[in-house]
Design a protein around this motif. Structure first.
Motif, PDB file in Angstrom:
ATOM      1  N   GLY A 110       0.774  -1.229   0.000  1.00 49.69           N
ATOM      2  CA  GLY A 110       0.000   0.000   0.000  1.00 49.69           C
ATOM      3  C   GLY A 110       0.804   1.276   0.000  1.00 49.69           C
ATOM      4  N   ALA A 111       2.032   1.224   0.525  1.00 47.12           N
ATOM      5  CA  ALA A 111       2.790   2.457   0.746  1.00 47.12           C
ATOM      6  C   ALA A 111       3.100   3.178  -0.562  1.00 47.12           C
ATOM      7  CB  ALA A 111       4.086   2.143   1.499  1.00 47.12           C
ATOM      8  N   PHE A 112       3.608   2.471  -1.553  1.00 46.68           N
ATOM      9  CA  PHE A 112       4.028   3.149  -2.780  1.00 46.68           C
ATOM     10  C   PHE A 112       2.839   3.840  -3.451  1.00 46.68           C
ATOM     11  CE2 PHE A 112       5.588   3.630  -7.123  1.00 46.68           C
ATOM     12  CZ  PHE A 112       6.866   4.130  -6.885  1.00 46.68           C
ATOM     13  N   GLY A 113       1.723   3.150  -3.518  1.00 47.94           N
ATOM     14  CA  GLY A 113       0.545   3.739  -4.139  1.00 47.94           C
ATOM     15  C   GLY A 113       0.035   4.951  -3.388  1.00 47.94           C
ATOM     16  N   ALA A 114       0.082   4.906  -2.062  1.00 44.53           N
ATOM     17  CA  ALA A 114      -0.399   6.036  -1.269  1.00 44.53           C
ATOM     18  C   ALA A 114       0.454   7.275  -1.503  1.00 44.53           C
ATOM     19  CB  ALA A 114      -0.409   5.664   0.214  1.00 44.53           C
ATOM     20  N   ALA A 213       2.635   5.493 -13.634  1.00 44.55           N
ATOM     21  CA  ALA A 213       3.527   4.835 -12.679  1.00 44.55           C
ATOM     22  C   ALA A 213       2.732   3.924 -11.744  1.00 44.55           C
ATOM     23  CB  ALA A 213       4.294   5.889 -11.881  1.00 44.55           C
ATOM     24  N   LEU A 214       1.553   4.372 -11.350  1.00 48.47           N
ATOM     25  CA  LEU A 214       0.684   3.526 -10.526  1.00 48.47           C
ATOM     26  C   LEU A 214       0.349   2.224 -11.257  1.00 48.47           C
ATOM     27  CD1 LEU A 214      -1.920   5.913  -8.828  1.00 48.47           C
ATOM     28  CD2 LEU A 214      -0.671   4.091  -7.679  1.00 48.47           C
ATOM     29  N   ARG A 215      -0.002   2.342 -12.523  1.00 42.76           N
ATOM     30  CA  ARG A 215      -0.340   1.138 -13.293  1.00 42.76           C
ATOM     31  C   ARG A 215       0.870   0.227 -13.448  1.00 42.76           C
ATOM     32  NH1 ARG A 215      -3.076   5.005 -16.345  1.00 42.76           N
ATOM     33  NH2 ARG A 215      -1.441   4.999 -17.948  1.00 42.76           N
ATOM     34  N   ALA A 216       2.040   0.815 -13.662  1.00 45.55           N
ATOM     35  CA  ALA A 216       3.240  -0.007 -13.811  1.00 45.55           C
ATOM     36  C   ALA A 216       3.533  -0.798 -12.544  1.00 45.55           C
ATOM     37  CB  ALA A 216       4.434   0.877 -14.174  1.00 45.55           C
ATOM     38  N   PHE A 217       3.215  -0.210 -11.404  1.00 47.35           N
ATOM     39  CA  PHE A 217       3.455  -0.904 -10.129  1.00 47.35           C
ATOM     40  C   PHE A 217       2.380  -1.967  -9.880  1.00 47.35           C
ATOM     41  CE2 PHE A 217       3.647  -1.698  -5.638  1.00 47.35           C
ATOM     42  CZ  PHE A 217       4.949  -1.448  -5.258  1.00 47.35           C
ATOM     43  N   TYR A 218       1.117  -1.583 -10.007  1.00 44.21           N
ATOM     44  CA  TYR A 218       0.027  -2.464  -9.573  1.00 44.21           C
ATOM     45  C   TYR A 218      -0.536  -3.368 -10.676  1.00 44.21           C
ATOM     46  CZ  TYR A 218       0.211  -0.091  -5.136  1.00 44.21           C
ATOM     47  OH  TYR A 218       0.647   0.378  -3.933  1.00 44.21           O
ATOM     48  N   GLU A 219      -0.220  -3.080 -11.927  1.00 44.86           N
ATOM     49  CA  GLU A 219      -0.685  -3.937 -13.011  1.00 44.86           C
ATOM     50  C   GLU A 219       0.444  -4.368 -13.946  1.00 44.86           C
ATOM     51  OE1 GLU A 219      -4.190  -2.397 -15.071  1.00 44.86           O
ATOM     52  OE2 GLU A 219      -4.518  -1.031 -13.387  1.00 44.86           O
ATOM     53  N   GLY A 220       1.590  -3.724 -13.845  1.00 49.06           N
ATOM     54  CA  GLY A 220       2.679  -3.967 -14.779  1.00 49.06           C
ATOM     55  C   GLY A 220       3.790  -4.828 -14.217  1.00 49.06           C
ATOM     56  N   PHE A 221       5.028  -4.425 -14.459  1.00 60.77           N
ATOM     57  CA  PHE A 221       6.174  -5.294 -14.179  1.00 60.77           C
ATOM     58  C   PHE A 221       6.360  -5.591 -12.699  1.00 60.77           C
ATOM     59  CE2 PHE A 221       8.129  -1.178 -13.534  1.00 60.77           C
ATOM     60  CZ  PHE A 221       9.159  -1.391 -12.614  1.00 60.77           C
ATOM     61  N   VAL A 222       6.020  -4.647 -11.800  1.00 65.24           N
ATOM     62  CA  VAL A 222       6.166  -4.903 -10.358  1.00 65.24           C
ATOM     63  C   VAL A 222       5.188  -5.987  -9.920  1.00 65.24           C
ATOM     64  CG1 VAL A 222       5.940  -3.925  -8.053  1.00 65.24           C
ATOM     65  CG2 VAL A 222       7.081  -2.616  -9.853  1.00 65.24           C
ATOM     66  N   ALA A 223       3.925  -5.822 -10.294  1.00 63.30           N
ATOM     67  CA  ALA A 223       2.921  -6.829  -9.934  1.00 63.30           C
ATOM     68  C   ALA A 223       3.264  -8.197 -10.522  1.00 63.30           C
ATOM     69  CB  ALA A 223       1.540  -6.376 -10.418  1.00 63.30           C
ATOM     70  N   GLU A 224       3.782  -8.213 -11.750  1.00 60.79           N
ATOM     71  CA  GLU A 224       4.151  -9.483 -12.380  1.00 60.79           C
ATOM     72  C   GLU A 224       5.283 -10.168 -11.616  1.00 60.79           C
ATOM     73  OE1 GLU A 224       5.086  -8.243 -16.300  1.00 60.79           O
ATOM     74  OE2 GLU A 224       2.988  -7.915 -16.875  1.00 60.79           O
ATOM     75  N   ALA A 225       6.281  -9.398 -11.167  1.00 63.50           N
ATOM     76  CA  ALA A 225       7.397  -9.983 -10.420  1.00 63.50           C
ATOM     77  C   ALA A 225       6.921 -10.525  -9.081  1.00 63.50           C
ATOM     78  CB  ALA A 225       8.490  -8.937 -10.218  1.00 63.50           C
ATOM     79  N   ILE A 226       6.042  -9.786  -8.414  1.00 62.83           N
ATOM     80  CA  ILE A 226       5.508 -10.245  -7.127  1.00 62.83           C
ATOM     81  C   ILE A 226       4.690 -11.511  -7.318  1.00 62.83           C
ATOM     82  CG2 ILE A 226       3.874  -9.679  -5.284  1.00 62.83           C
ATOM     83  CD1 ILE A 226       4.862  -6.762  -5.500  1.00 62.83           C
ATOM     84  N   LEU A 247      -0.651 -13.960  -1.950  1.00 62.60           N
ATOM     85  CA  LEU A 247      -0.790 -12.730  -2.727  1.00 62.60           C
ATOM     86  C   LEU A 247      -0.545 -13.006  -4.211  1.00 62.60           C
ATOM     87  CD1 LEU A 247      -1.140  -9.580  -2.386  1.00 62.60           C
ATOM     88  CD2 LEU A 247       1.370  -9.473  -2.340  1.00 62.60           C
ATOM     89  N   THR A 248      -1.372 -12.407  -5.068  1.00 58.81           N
ATOM     90  CA  THR A 248      -1.218 -12.570  -6.511  1.00 58.81           C
ATOM     91  C   THR A 248      -1.236 -11.209  -7.205  1.00 58.81           C
ATOM     92  OG1 THR A 248      -3.588 -12.705  -7.012  1.00 58.81           O
ATOM     93  CG2 THR A 248      -2.483 -14.758  -6.379  1.00 58.81           C
ATOM     94  N   GLY A 249      -0.860 -11.227  -8.461  1.00 57.35           N
ATOM     95  CA  GLY A 249      -0.924 -10.010  -9.256  1.00 57.35           C
ATOM     96  C   GLY A 249      -2.338  -9.466  -9.367  1.00 57.35           C
ATOM     97  N   ALA A 250      -3.331 -10.353  -9.369  1.00 57.97           N
ATOM     98  CA  ALA A 250      -4.729  -9.910  -9.439  1.00 57.97           C
ATOM     99  C   ALA A 250      -5.105  -9.103  -8.203  1.00 57.97           C
ATOM    100  CB  ALA A 250      -5.653 -11.120  -9.597  1.00 57.97           C
ATOM    101  N   ASP A 251      -4.557  -9.460  -7.048  1.00 60.27           N
ATOM    102  CA  ASP A 251      -4.823  -8.700  -5.822  1.00 60.27           C
ATOM    103  C   ASP A 251      -4.296  -7.272  -5.955  1.00 60.27           C
ATOM    104  OD1 ASP A 251      -6.018 -10.811  -4.220  1.00 60.27           O
ATOM    105  OD2 ASP A 251      -4.015 -11.679  -4.075  1.00 60.27           O
ATOM    106  N   LEU A 252      -3.106  -7.122  -6.535  1.00 61.11           N
ATOM    107  CA  LEU A 252      -2.554  -5.784  -6.727  1.00 61.11           C
ATOM    108  C   LEU A 252      -3.365  -4.999  -7.745  1.00 61.11           C
ATOM    109  CD1 LEU A 252      -0.028  -7.363  -5.452  1.00 61.11           C
ATOM    110  CD2 LEU A 252       1.351  -5.618  -6.607  1.00 61.11           C
TER     111      LEU A 252
END
Length: 597
Positions: A110-114, A213-226, A247-252
Motif C-alpha cells: 500500500g505504501a508506494f501507491g499512497a 507509474a501507478l499502473r506499472a506498479f500495480y498492473e505492470g512489471f512490479v505486480a508481475e514480479a511479485i 498474494l497474486t498479481g490480481a490482488d494488486l
C-alpha cells in the motif's frame, strides 16, 4: 536543558526519522514544491535508507491538511489481505495464528501507491523530481544505520542459506555491513527508474504520468514480479517450514489507495485528527476523552499522579482497541459510541487508586466485547538463530526479553498552510524475502489479523488488518497547529500522547515536550506475533525522582526502568500563532532530524 533547539522559520519545515530524508524533503521547496511533495520525497528516501523498518511494499496512513480547507483527510496506504486469505486457509496449514514473517502474511503493498496519490492529488512537482533523491541513494549508496547493521547481522545466516535475494541485497561479500558502511541497492534503483520511464512514456499531464507509474506498479512489471515470486517460491518463515504465498498479481491490480475523512475529537480547545479504526489511531482520541476529566496540570508533569492517571486511562482505551477495532468496511465498529463523552465518563469511573492488571474493554451500545484468546506459544529453538528473529514480528532485533517495535515518521508544513504527517512502515528486511529483480521485500501486516471468528479484526479476503500506524494532525480554530508521529508499534499512541499532554497540559514547548522523559504501559497484548503482554508493566526511561518510582510501585505498577532516551522518536512540524513554521525532532536514536527555513 534541551539537546536540540526548537526550530522556527518562515518558509517550510520538515521533520523525519532520518536526516537524509529530511534534507531531501526540504530540497523539494527549492524546486517549487509544497509540503506534500516534501513529505513524499522524504518517504521515498526512507524506503531506501531505513530498509530495516519499511519499504515500497509496506503500508502507511498519510494525514493531510490542505491550506484553507479546515479539514483533515487520510490517504489510506494500508493494503488489504489477498483474495485467498481466509482463516480456513491458515487452519488447513496447521496454523492457529498468522505468521509474523515470510510470504503467508503478505498484504497488497500500500505504501508506494499512497505516496503516488499524494504526489498526484496534493503535490505539484513532477514525479521524477520527487523520486530523484531516493534513486540517488539506492544507486550510489547510503551509510547503514547501526540498528540496520545489527538486524542484518542477526539474519546473516538466513540471508545466506534461505533468503538468497535478501542476501544479494543486504550482504557485502556474504557478510553483514558494519554501521556507517556504504550500502547500495541497484535493483531498487532500477525499479524506481523503470517506473519513471513508463511514467514518462505515457505522456499527458503531470497527473496522467503519475497514474502511469501507478499502473506499472500495480498492473505492470512490479505486480508481475511479485506474482511470479509468491506463487512459485517456497521460502522459510517463522513456522520453521518453507511456505508459498497467497498474494497474486490480481490482488494488486484490483486495489488502489483511497482518501478518507479523518476521525476527530476536541481536547482543551484543539481539534485532534487521526486515521480510522483500521489503524489504532482512535485509541489516541479515547485516551484524550478519558484524560479530559482530570486536571493533569495541577498534578504536575512527571508526578506519580500524572503517570498513574495516564497509564490507567491508556489501559482502558487500548482494551477497547483489542475488542472493537477493525476495518470498518468489513466490520461494525461502534466508533461513534467509543468516542462519545458519555461513554468516556462511564469508563473514567474505572480509574482507581491502584494499578489494574485486568484487560477491561467496554460495552458500547450494550454490545458484549470479544477478546481473542492469547495462544500458548512454544519456546523457539536456539538453532538456527534466525528463527528467534522471525518468530517475533516486530521490526527490531529480538532477544529473549521483551521486544519493542519500531517504524518511521515523516512530517512537513509549509508557509501556505499545507500540513502532512505519516508513519511509513511494513515491508522491512526482516519481514519477508526480497522479491527477485525489485530490490524490496513484501509487508507482513497480515500478522495483526485474528483467525478467531466474529471479531472485528478477523482475517478476511480484501479486508485491511488493523494496524498500529498512527500519525496525528491538530488544528486550532480550523488552522494547522501540529503534525506529529513516532515509530514504536503499539506504543506510538502512548509516546505521542506523552508529547501532546506535555505540550498542551503542562505548557512545554514542542522540543521540550519531545525530549521529556517518556513512559508507557505494556498492559495489552502486542499487535505483533507472538502477542505478548505484561499487564501491570509501566516502562519508563530512567532518571525519574526515586520517590515517584516508589510511589508507583506502591500503587501496584511493575515499574521497569530502561536507558534514558530510548522510548520513541517523535517528529513534529506545525505553525505558531503568528504564522511561523516550527519543527522538532527527538534526539533518541541519533537519527531523526528536523529542518526549518
Amino acid at each position: 536543558m534541551l539537546t536540540r533547539p526548537e526550530l522556527r522559520g518562515t518558509k517550510a519545515a520538515v521533520s523525519s526519522t532520518h536526516w537524509l530524508a529530511s534534507a531531501a524533503g526540504m530540497a523539494m521547496f527549492d524546486l517549487g514544491g509544497n509540503a506534500f511533495d516534501a513529505a513524499a520525497a522524504a518517504a521515498f528516501v526512507i524506503q531506501v535508507v531505513e530498509p530495516h523498518l519499511n519499504g515500497p511494499a509496506g503500508d502507511v496512513p498519510i494525514m493531510v491538511h490542505r491550506a484553507g480547507s479546515g479539514r483533515v483527510e487520510v490517504v489510506c496506504g494500508q493494503g488489504p489481505m489477498p483474495a485467498r486469505a481466509t482463516p480456513e486457509e491458515f487452519r488447513a496449514r496447521g496454523l492457529s495464528a498468522v505468521p509474523g514473517s515470510g510470504l503467508l502474511p503478505a498484504c497488497v503493498p500500500g505504501a508506494f501507491g499512497a505516496w503516488l496519490l499524494l504526489v498526484r492529488d496534493y503535490g505539484r512537482l513532477p514525479l521524477a523530481d520527487v523520486l530523484a533523491p531516493a534513486v540517488h541513494y539506492a544507486e550510489h549508496g547510503y551509510p547503514v544505520l547501526p540498528k540496520a547493521a545489527e538486524m542484518i547481522g542477526s539474519l546473516e545466516e538466513l540471508f545466506r542459506d534461505e533468503w538468497a535475494e535478501s542476501g544479494r541485497t543486504y550482504l557485502l561479500d556474504g557478510r553483514a555491513p558494519a554501521p556507517g558502511q556504504r550500502l547500495r541497492n541497484p535493483a531498487l534503483a532500477e525499479t524506481y527508474r523503470r517506473l519513471l520511464a513508463e511514467s514518462q512514456a505515457a505522456g499527458g499531464t503531470r497527473e496522467q504520468r503519475v497514474d502511469a507509474a501507478l499502473r506499472a506498479f500495480y498492473e505492470g512489471f512490479v505486480a508481475e514480479a511479485i506474482d511470479r515470486f509468491t506463487t512459485t517460491a517456497r521460502m522459510a518463515d517463522s513456522t520453521g517450514r518453507r511456505n508459498g504465498g497467497l498474494l497474486t498479481g490480481a490482488d494488486l491490480a484490483s486495489w488502489r489507495p483511497v482518501v478518507e475523512e479523518s476521525v476527530s475529537l476536541s481536547y482543551r480547545g484543539l481539534s485532534v485528527h487521526k486515521p480510522g479504526p483500521w489503524s489504532q489511531g482512535p485509541v489516541f482520541l479515547q485516551q484524550l476523552a478519558l484524560l479530559e476529566g482530570f486536571d493533569l496540570a495541577s498534578m504536575g508533569a512527571g508526578s506519580a499522579d500524572h503517570l498513574h492517571t495516564v497509564v490507567e486511562c491508556a489501559k482502558l482505551a487500548f482494551a477497547d482497541r483489542e475488542a472493537w477495532y477493525g476495518d470498518p468496511q468489513h466490520a461494525d465498529v461502534p466508533l461513534k459510541t467509543l468516542l462519545d463523552r458519555g461513554y468516556a465518563d462511564e469508563r473514567r469511573a474505572l480509574v482507581g487508586a491502584t494499578a489494574s492488571g485486568v484487560l477491561r474493554p467496554g460495552s458500547p451500545d450494550d454490545r458484549a466485547p470479544l477478546l481473542p484468546p492469547l495462544l500458548d506459544h512454544d519456546a523457539v529453538p536456539d538453532e538456527p538463530s534466525w528463527l528467534l528473529q522471525l518468530d517475533d514480528g516486530v521490526p527490531a532485533v529480538v532477544r529473549r526479553t521483551a521486544a519493542r517495535g519500531d517504524t518511521c515518521c515523516v512530517t512537513a508544513t509549509d508557509a501556505e498552510g499545507n500540513v502532512v504527517a505519516a508513519t511509513p512502515s511494513g515491508g522491512w528486511l526482516k519481514s519477508s524475502p526480497v522479491v527477485p529483480g525489485l530490490g524490496f521485500p513484501l509487508g507482513t501486516r497480515g500478522q495483526m489479523a485474528w483467525l478467531v471468528d466474529g471479531h472485528p479484526n478477523t482475517l478476511a479476503p480484501g479486508k485491511r488488518p488493523r494496524t498500529t500506524l498512527s500519525p496525528t494532525i491538530v488544528l486550532r480554530d480550523g488552522a494547522p497547529h501540529l503534525a506529529f508521529g513516532t515509530p514504536g508499534g503499539d506504543q506510538q499512541d502512548q509516546w505521542t500522547l506523552n508529547f501532546f499532554v506535555n505540550h498542551v497540559d503542562f505548557g512545554m514547548g514542542v522540543q521540550e515536550a519531545v525530549e521529556a522523559t517518556a513512559f508507557h504501559t505494556d498492559h495489552v497484548p502486542s499487535s505483533f506475533t507472538p502477542r505478548r503482554a505484561r499487564p501491570l508493566a509501566l516502562v519508563t526511561e530512567s532518571g525519574r525522582d526515586r520517590a515517584v518510582v516508589e510511589e508507583l510501585r506502591r500503587r501496584g505498577h511493575e515499574v521497569h526502568e530502561v536507558q534514558p532516551g530510548t522510548l520513541g522518536k517523535v517528529c513534529v512540524t506545525g505553525r505558531t500563532g503568528d504564522d511561523l513554521v516550527l519543527a522538532a525532532a527527538s534526539p533518541r536514536g541519533q537519527q531523526a532530524y528536523a529542518i526549518a527555513r
